[in-house]
Write an enzyme that holds these catalytic residues in place. Structure first.
Site, PDB file in Angstrom:
ATOM      1  N   GLY A  48       0.789  -1.228   0.000  1.00  0.00           N
ATOM      2  CA  GLY A  48       0.000   0.000   0.000  1.00  0.00           C
ATOM      3  C   GLY A  48       0.818   1.273   0.000  1.00  0.00           C
ATOM      4  O   GLY A  48       0.280   2.358  -0.106  1.00  0.00           O
ATOM      5  N   HIS A  49       2.157   1.157   0.107  1.00  0.00           N
ATOM      6  CA  HIS A  49       3.005   2.355   0.238  1.00  0.00           C
ATOM      7  C   HIS A  49       4.211   2.263  -0.684  1.00  0.00           C
ATOM      8  O   HIS A  49       5.316   1.991  -0.222  1.00  0.00           O
ATOM      9  CB  HIS A  49       3.477   2.503   1.676  1.00  0.00           C
ATOM     10  CG  HIS A  49       3.994   3.857   2.014  1.00  0.00           C
ATOM     11  ND1 HIS A  49       5.314   4.227   1.865  1.00  0.00           N
ATOM     12  CD2 HIS A  49       3.368   4.952   2.517  1.00  0.00           C
ATOM     13  CE1 HIS A  49       5.479   5.474   2.271  1.00  0.00           C
ATOM     14  NE2 HIS A  49       4.318   5.931   2.678  1.00  0.00           N
ATOM     15  N   PHE A  50       4.146   2.454  -1.854  1.00  0.00           N
ATOM     16  CA  PHE A  50       2.999   2.676  -2.738  1.00  0.00           C
ATOM     17  C   PHE A  50       3.028   1.550  -3.765  1.00  0.00           C
ATOM     18  O   PHE A  50       4.119   1.147  -4.160  1.00  0.00           O
ATOM     19  CB  PHE A  50       3.113   4.040  -3.423  1.00  0.00           C
ATOM     20  CG  PHE A  50       3.186   5.181  -2.441  1.00  0.00           C
ATOM     21  CD1 PHE A  50       2.020   5.669  -1.849  1.00  0.00           C
ATOM     22  CD2 PHE A  50       4.396   5.734  -2.062  1.00  0.00           C
ATOM     23  CE1 PHE A  50       2.067   6.730  -0.952  1.00  0.00           C
ATOM     24  CE2 PHE A  50       4.439   6.785  -1.156  1.00  0.00           C
ATOM     25  CZ  PHE A  50       3.281   7.289  -0.598  1.00  0.00           C
TER      26      PHE A  50
END
Length: 146
Positions: A48-50
């Site tokens: 999620g990052h990223f």
């Protein structure tokens, strides 16, 4: 050198939050420690990052510096007496991020003891990648006897 099994006997952290892979050097005369954190694409934060541009979250870099400082504090205390304590991350000041840390990087975490008052310990910390400072902070840890 201190390997991962010994690190796990010092820190309460476990996957996915154990962020020190190895202790490279400890100088208890100068109260300095150097640790290694390998950054791999398989770490859960990168989903999620990223997703299309993985970057190690700054908060995890701060936590990795705090874990290095906690290991140093433990080593310093053990030198004096048997330590049955846990070290809590209590604060970070003068935090700076100078370059992104990405999968494939090796972060050399360096912590130096600055001062202690009661059970509050202060350390000057930095993380380097390829000999260049990626992050730095003054880390405060609180020592609590178990």
């Amino acid at each position: 050198m201190i390997n991962i099994e010994e690190i796990q006997s010092i820190l309460a952290h476990r996957y996915p939050f154990l962020l020190v892979d190895r202790v490279i050097a400890v100088d208890l005369e100068k109260n300095i420690i150097e640790c290694l954190k390998n950054i791999t694409a398989n770490e859960p934060q990168f989903t999620g990052h990223f997703p299309d541009h993985p970057v190690m979250p700054g908060v995890l870099l701060i936590e990795s510096m705090a874990q290095a400082a906690g290991i140093l504090g433990y080593q310093m205390k053990v030198r004096q007496e048997e330590d049955n304590s846990i070290y809590y991350f209590a604060g970070a000041d003068k935090v700076r991020f100078r370059r992104p840390v990405v999968p494939g990087d090796q972060v050399i975490l360096r912590a130096e003891f600055v001062a202690m008052k009661r059970n509050i310990w202060k350390f000057s910390c930095e993380g380097q990648v390829d000999g260049k400072i990626a992050c730095s902070a003054e880390i405060t840890c609180a020592r609590k006897e178990l």
